[in-house]
Every structure is written in structure tokens, then in C-alpha cells.
Design an enzyme around this catalytic site. Structure first.
Site, short mmCIF file in Angstrom:
data_model
loop_
_atom_site.label_atom_id
_atom_site.label_comp_id
_atom_site.label_asym_id
_atom_site.label_seq_id
_atom_site.Cartn_x
_atom_site.Cartn_y
_atom_site.Cartn_z
N GLY A 105 64.24 3.66 79.65
CA GLY A 105 65.68 3.90 79.79
C GLY A 105 66.49 3.13 78.76
O GLY A 105 67.62 2.71 79.03
N GLY A 107 67.61 4.38 75.96
CA GLY A 107 68.56 5.23 75.26
C GLY A 107 68.00 5.94 74.04
O GLY A 107 68.70 6.12 73.04
N SER A 109 67.33 9.13 73.54
CA SER A 109 67.96 10.42 73.20
C SER A 109 69.23 10.20 72.38
O SER A 109 69.48 10.91 71.39
CB SER A 109 68.33 11.18 74.47
OG SER A 109 67.23 11.28 75.31
N ALA A 111 69.92 7.46 70.61
CA ALA A 111 69.56 6.83 69.33
C ALA A 111 69.04 7.88 68.35
O ALA A 111 69.38 7.84 67.16
CB ALA A 111 68.53 5.73 69.56
N ASP A 152 75.81 4.41 75.41
CA ASP A 152 74.54 4.28 74.69
C ASP A 152 74.66 4.77 73.25
O ASP A 152 74.06 4.20 72.33
CB ASP A 152 73.39 4.99 75.43
CG ASP A 152 73.81 6.32 76.05
OD1 ASP A 152 74.96 6.76 75.81
OD2 ASP A 152 73.00 6.92 76.77
#
Ligand code: MEV
Length: 321
Positions: A105, A107, A109, A111, A152
């Protein structure tokens, strides 16, 4: 050929409330997503993203509107949106390499979306400010996920430790050192969209109960910003304990997270809380140097896995061009 990298993130305070107009605090971490992008002479886009099970996935430019496999969605939607917005087109070879497991979790996606957009801008010689990169990446991520505050994406773009308000209304750097955190992974993958929807439904059903909790979350985030600026670990720990209590009240903690949080506190952490949507993923504890080892051991004893993390790291960066 362009190589670009962006950091993963940990949310320190304010999860869920940040979906509903309140602030949160997020920090960029030393685990990074990396993307290498090169032009091709044909009309094919070839994606290799082994961390999410994508090997030599090939489509032609005319197929960019079709459905992509799950692991390819963020990277290829970013390409499609970029081509549309900037009216450019080319065959591409894209490789991504993630420095952290997608199950934590951290982040990935967001990044990868930020990496692809920044990398394409560089490849096509288009100037893009961090604000434009944030706005465009957030829009792309939201188009796929449908829910999310964008904190994020901000961490991936700006790095550091940020005071962030929903959708990027405020993105402000907090002057802070690296935080002495212990991060414990529960072994369970959290389902963020489902948890966000569940909290939404509760808010609709019990507005007079949930809204005051979100207001408290805002007060706590403001207090935590001050404590971070003063490097007051004791207050930060106490605020983490409050925070975990509020998140438990709205129903997003779970037994596995609670076990790790309580074990970390018992082993001498200043304080501990879940970090993220809840229902699994990771917890964080702020810990004095001399207590680190015993907190990590307590987390293992309670069934978790300590993940070494450095906070407050650099945002998006071009590695090679
Ligand atoms: C998830 O990591 C944090 C949430 O606040 C969702 C979001 O802000 O996008 C639950």
C-alpha cells in the site's frame, strides 16, 4: 531513452477525512518506482511491468482505447491521456521496476502514473511544472480508481513531507527531518476503494456522528504539523494514538492492525496507528532509536513484518535522459 523515478508514500495523519475536504500529512519514502521509456520505429506500445505480472504486453497505437489488463491500466492510461492532451504519438517501449511490493500500500499506481507522464514530457520535449504534473496525474488516477484524495500523487511528484488538502487544494511542504518510524506490514492487502465507499456510506447514514470525527481529524493534523516542525516525537506518538482511535471509530481498523499497533506501543513506541485505508496493509509507530529493535521484535511476535523505511525523501526525478 528516458529513465525516471518517483517515491512511494506513507500517510502519517488524516486518512479518510482527507477524502472529505480535510487535510492530511503524507511523507515520501525511500522505496521508489522506476520507469524507462524509449521511442520505437513502429506503431506498437510494448509494456514490461514484471512486478504486476505484465510481460511483453503489446498493443498498437490504434488500440489504445481498448481495455487493458489490470497491471497495465495506470501506465497505459497515462500514455493514452498524454497523447491526447499534447497531440503527440509514437510507438514506445516502457519498462517499469518497482522498489516495493504492491501489497504494502505504498502507492505504486500513483507513482507509476507520475513516472510515465513526467517521462513522456521529457521524451517529447514538453515543459511541465510540478503543479501541472500533479493535476494531470491525479486526473488520470481518479479516472481509473474513481475515488481518492490525490495525496499519494502529491507525494510522488513533490516528495518530502506534505500538508495536503483534498484534490491538491493545498500542497505545502513541512520543514521536518526524517522521522524515526517503524513500519509493520500485516500480511493482508487492503481494498482501498471498498473502504472509502464504506466510510462514505457511513457518513451519509450518520452525518452527525462522522462529520465531527473528520473535524477532529483536521485538528489533529494541524497539531501534528506543529509537532513535526518542533520534532516533538512524544506529542507525535500521542497524536498517532488518537488517530488510530478515530479510525477505529469509523470502522476501518482490523484485528491484525490492532495487534501490531498495540504490540508496538507495549514495546515502548511513543505511539502507533494504522497508515492508509485500513483493513490491512501497514501500521506505523514513532519510536526512539534505543527502542527500535524491541518494537520491531514485538511486531514480528504479533504476526507482522517490519519494513525498513526512510521518510521525507525526494520526489519525481529524471535518472537518465
Ligand atoms: C488511503 O491510503 C487513504 C485514504 O484517505 C484514501 C485517499 O485519501 O485517497 C483512505
Amino acid at each position: 531513452m528516458i529513465k525516471v523515478s518517483a517515491p512511494g508514500k506513507l500517510i502519517l495523519f488524516g486518512e479518510h477525512a482527507v477524502v472529505h475536504g480535510r487535510p492530511c500529512i503524507v511523507t515520501a519514502i525511500n522505496h521508489r518506482m522506476c520507469a524507462t521509456i524509449d521511442k520505437r520505429n513502429d506503431d506498437k506500445i510494448v509494456l514490461n511491468a514484471p512486478d504486476v505480472g505484465i510481460k511483453n504486453y503489446k498493443i498498437s497505437l490504434s488500440e489504445l482505447d481498448k481495455e487493458y489488463p489490470k497491471g497495465a491500466r495506470f501506465a497505459l492510461t497515462a500514455v493514452k491521456n498524454f497523447f491526447r492532451k499534447y497531440k503527440v504519438r509514437s510507438g514506445l517501449s516502457i519498462k517499469t521496476k518497482c522498489g516495493f511490493s504492491s501489497k504494502f500500500g505504498f502507492g505504486g499506481s500513483s507513482a507509476v502514473t507520475v513516472c510515465i507522464i513526467k517521462g513522456l514530457a521529457k521524451l517529447f520535449g514538453i515543459k511541465i511544472s510540478n503543479r501541472e504534473l500533479f493535476n494531470f496525474s491525479y486526473k488520470t488516477v481518479l479516472g481509473i480508481q474513481k475515488v481518492g484524495s490525490g495525496f499519494d500523487v502529491a507525494a510522488a511528484v513533490y516528495g518530502g513531507t506534505l500538508f495536503f488538502v483534498t484534490g491538491g487544494k493545498i500542497i505545502e511542504r513541512i520543514n521536518v527531518k526524517t522521522l524515526p518510524l517503524v513500519v509493520g506490514y500485516t500480511g493482508i492487502k487492503a481494498d482501498t476503494p471498498t473502504l472509502v465507499k464504506m466510510v462514505n456510506e457511513k457518513k451519509i447514514k450518520y452525518p452527525s456522528l462522522i462529520d465531527p470525527i473528520f473535524n477532529l481529524s483536521k485538528e489533529k493534523v494541524i497539531a501534528a504539523k506543529k509537532a513535526l516542525e518542533n520534532n516533538d516525537l512524544e506529542v507525535l506518538g500521542e497524536l498517532m494514538n488518537f488517530s488510530h482511535g478515530l479510525l477505529t471509530t469509523i470502522g476501518v481498523s482490523c484485528r491484525e492492525l490492532d495487534k501490531l499497533v498495540f504490540a508496538a506501543r507495549k514495546a515502548g513506541a511513543y505511539g502507533a496507528k494504522l497508515s492508509g485505508a485500513g483493513g490491512g496493509d501497514c501500521m506505523i509507530a514513532v519510536v526512539a532509536k534505543k527502542k527500535r529493535k524491541q518494537v520491531e521484535e514485538a511486531i514480528i511476535e504479533a504476526g507482522g513484518e517490519p519494513i525498513p523505511v526512510v521518510t521525507n525523501t525526494e520526489g519525481i526525478r529524471i535518472e537518465k535522459s
